[in-house]
Design a protein around this motif. Structure first.
Motif, PDB file in Angstrom:
ATOM      1  N   LEU A  52       0.828  -0.941  -0.024  1.00 10.86           N
ATOM      2  CA  LEU A  52       0.006  -0.017   0.158  1.00 10.86           C
ATOM      3  C   LEU A  52       0.887   1.260  -0.158  1.00 10.86           C
ATOM      4  N   ARG A  53       0.883   2.144  -0.927  1.00 11.34           N
ATOM      5  CA  ARG A  53       1.550   3.382  -1.115  1.00 11.34           C
ATOM      6  C   ARG A  53       0.983   4.492  -0.485  1.00 11.34           C
ATOM      7  N   ILE A  54       1.015   4.632   0.743  1.00 19.63           N
ATOM      8  CA  ILE A  54       0.468   5.683   1.468  1.00 19.63           C
ATOM      9  C   ILE A  54       1.542   6.615   2.064  1.00 19.63           C
ATOM     10  N   PHE A  55       3.035   6.276   1.897  1.00 20.50           N
ATOM     11  CA  PHE A  55       3.880   7.253   2.409  1.00 20.50           C
ATOM     12  C   PHE A  55       4.431   8.202   1.515  1.00 20.50           C
ATOM     13  N   SER A  56       4.945   9.358   1.791  1.00 25.85           N
ATOM     14  CA  SER A  56       5.148  10.393   1.018  1.00 25.85           C
ATOM     15  C   SER A  56       6.610  10.147   0.498  1.00 25.85           C
ATOM     16  N   ASP A  57       6.630  10.483  -0.861  1.00 23.59           N
ATOM     17  CA  ASP A  57       7.985  10.497  -1.369  1.00 23.59           C
ATOM     18  C   ASP A  57       8.749  11.742  -1.299  1.00 23.59           C
ATOM     19  N   HIS A  58       9.864  11.776  -1.884  1.00 24.13           N
ATOM     20  CA  HIS A  58      10.485  13.179  -1.816  1.00 24.13           C
ATOM     21  C   HIS A  58      10.025  14.737  -2.276  1.00 24.13           C
ATOM     22  N   GLU A  59       8.765  14.226  -3.011  1.00 23.89           N
ATOM     23  CA  GLU A  59       8.022  15.410  -3.625  1.00 23.89           C
ATOM     24  C   GLU A  59       6.623  15.550  -3.109  1.00 23.89           C
ATOM     25  N   GLY A  60       6.275  14.869  -1.817  1.00 24.52           N
ATOM     26  CA  GLY A  60       5.193  14.956  -1.107  1.00 24.52           C
ATOM     27  C   GLY A  60       4.128  14.045  -1.736  1.00 24.52           C
ATOM     28  N   ALA A  61       4.059  13.385  -2.651  1.00 25.96           N
ATOM     29  CA  ALA A  61       3.171  12.478  -3.147  1.00 25.96           C
ATOM     30  C   ALA A  61       3.111  10.962  -2.439  1.00 25.96           C
ATOM     31  N   MET A  62       1.904  10.560  -2.058  1.00 28.20           N
ATOM     32  CA  MET A  62       2.001   9.271  -1.601  1.00 28.20           C
ATOM     33  C   MET A  62       2.047   8.062  -2.571  1.00 28.20           C
ATOM     34  N   ASN A  63       3.665   7.877  -2.444  1.00 30.33           N
ATOM     35  CA  ASN A  63       4.069   7.068  -3.471  1.00 30.33           C
ATOM     36  C   ASN A  63       4.755   5.780  -2.892  1.00 30.33           C
ATOM     37  N   LEU A  64       5.087   5.646  -1.623  1.00 31.39           N
ATOM     38  CA  LEU A  64       5.934   4.872  -1.051  1.00 31.39           C
ATOM     39  C   LEU A  64       5.153   3.786  -0.161  1.00 31.39           C
ATOM     40  N   SER A  65       5.532   2.521  -0.199  1.00 28.81           N
ATOM     41  CA  SER A  65       4.881   1.403   0.632  1.00 28.81           C
ATOM     42  C   SER A  65       5.762   1.638   2.100  1.00 28.81           C
ATOM     43  N   VAL A  66       5.125   0.839   3.104  1.00 25.37           N
ATOM     44  CA  VAL A  66       5.701   0.822   4.283  1.00 25.37           C
ATOM     45  C   VAL A  66       7.297   0.105   4.360  1.00 25.37           C
ATOM     46  N   MET A  67       7.317  -0.749   3.337  1.00 18.35           N
ATOM     47  CA  MET A  67       8.475  -1.432   2.811  1.00 18.35           C
ATOM     48  C   MET A  67       9.809  -0.633   2.355  1.00 18.35           C
ATOM     49  N   ASP A  68       9.071   0.363   1.496  1.00 19.26           N
ATOM     50  CA  ASP A  68       9.935   1.367   0.837  1.00 19.26           C
ATOM     51  C   ASP A  68      10.571   2.263   1.859  1.00 19.26           C
ATOM     52  N   VAL A  69       9.887   2.495   3.023  1.00 21.72           N
ATOM     53  CA  VAL A  69      10.476   3.500   4.041  1.00 21.72           C
ATOM     54  C   VAL A  69      10.894   2.791   4.964  1.00 21.72           C
ATOM     55  N   ASP A  70      10.932   1.524   5.035  1.00 18.83           N
ATOM     56  CA  ASP A  70      11.411   0.588   6.215  1.00 18.83           C
ATOM     57  C   ASP A  70      10.681   0.793   7.352  1.00 18.83           C
ATOM     58  N   GLY A  71       9.509   1.052   7.610  1.00 18.34           N
ATOM     59  CA  GLY A  71       8.712   1.344   8.479  1.00 18.34           C
ATOM     60  C   GLY A  71       8.117  -0.068   9.221  1.00 18.34           C
ATOM     61  N   ASP A  72       7.513   0.390  10.353  1.00 14.63           N
ATOM     62  CA  ASP A  72       7.223  -1.090  11.365  1.00 14.63           C
ATOM     63  C   ASP A  72       5.472  -1.138  10.814  1.00 14.63           C
ATOM     64  N   ILE A  73       5.017  -2.265  11.596  1.00 20.82           N
ATOM     65  CA  ILE A  73       3.514  -2.263  11.476  1.00 20.82           C
ATOM     66  C   ILE A  73       3.140  -2.882  12.962  1.00 20.82           C
ATOM     67  N   LEU A  74       2.364  -2.333  13.535  1.00 14.63           N
ATOM     68  CA  LEU A  74       1.533  -2.792  14.941  1.00 14.63           C
ATOM     69  C   LEU A  74       0.255  -3.233  14.504  1.00 14.63           C
TER      70      LEU A  74
END
Length: 150
Positions: A52-74
Motif C-alpha cells: 500500500l503506497r501511502i507514505f510520501s516520496d521526496h515530492e510529497g506524493a503518496m508513492n511509497l509503501s511501508v517496505m520502501d520507508v522501512d517502517g514498522d507495523i503494529l
C-alpha cells in the motif's frame, strides 16, 4: 477480514499497564476477523498492506509503501470491526469469528506478515483489554475489507 490502517509517526499498545508493542513510523493495523475468513484472505491482505503506497516520496506524493520507508507495523485484533448496527442501538457481533476460529487466523496473519517483512511484528494480545495510543500522520486512514477485492 476487515482492517483499519493508519499511517502513524508512532503507536503503541499497553496491556495491564505494560507496553506490549510499540513502533515509530509505520502502520497501525486494527484487524477484525469474521467467520468466513481464511488463509487466502491472510495472503491477500498481507500483500495489500506491505504494498500500500501511502507514505510520501521526496515530492510529497503518496508513492511509497511501508517496505520502501522501512517502517514498522503494529497489529491489534479488534472484533468490533464486524459490528452490525442495522437494528437497535446495541451492536451485534455475530459476524465476528469466535476465539477458536479467530485466534489461529490472527496468529497466522502475524506470522505471514512477519515472514513477508522479514522482521517481527509487534501486536496486541487477542481478547485482552488494550489501550492503544497513536499519532496519526496526515491523517491517513484506510479501510480494507477482503470481501471487496474485485
Amino acid at each position: 477480514m476487515k482492517a483499519v490502517i493508519q499511517r502513524v509517526s508512532k503507536a503503541s499498545v499497553t496491556i495491564d499497564g505494560n507496553v506490549n508493542g510499540a513502533i515509530d513510523q509505520g502502520l497501525l493495523v486494527l484487524l477484525g476477523i469474521s467467520n468466513d475468513d481464511s488463509a487466502e484472505d491472510i495472503e491477500w491482505l498481507t500483500n495489500k498492506l506491505i504494498g500500500l503506497r501511502i507514505f510520501s516520496d521526496h515530492e510529497g506524493a503518496m508513492n511509497l509503501s511501508v517496505m520502501d520507508v522501512d517502517g514498522d507495523i503494529l497489529v491489534i485484533s479488534q472484533f468490533t470491526l464486524h459490528a452490525s448496527t442495522k437494528k437497535g442501538n446495541r451492536p451485534s457481533f455475530l459476524n465476528a469469528a469466535k476465539p477458536d476460529v479467530a485466534i489461529p487466523l490472527y496468529e497466522e496473519f502475524l506470522s505471514t506478515l512477519s515472514r513477508k517483512r522479514n522482521k517481527s511484528i509487534p501486536s496486541g494480545i487477542f481478547g485482552a483489554d488494550m489501550k492503544v495510543e497513536l499519532l496519526n500522520d496526515g491523517p491517513v486512514t484506510i479501510i480494507i475489507d477482503t470481501l471487496n477485492r474485485a
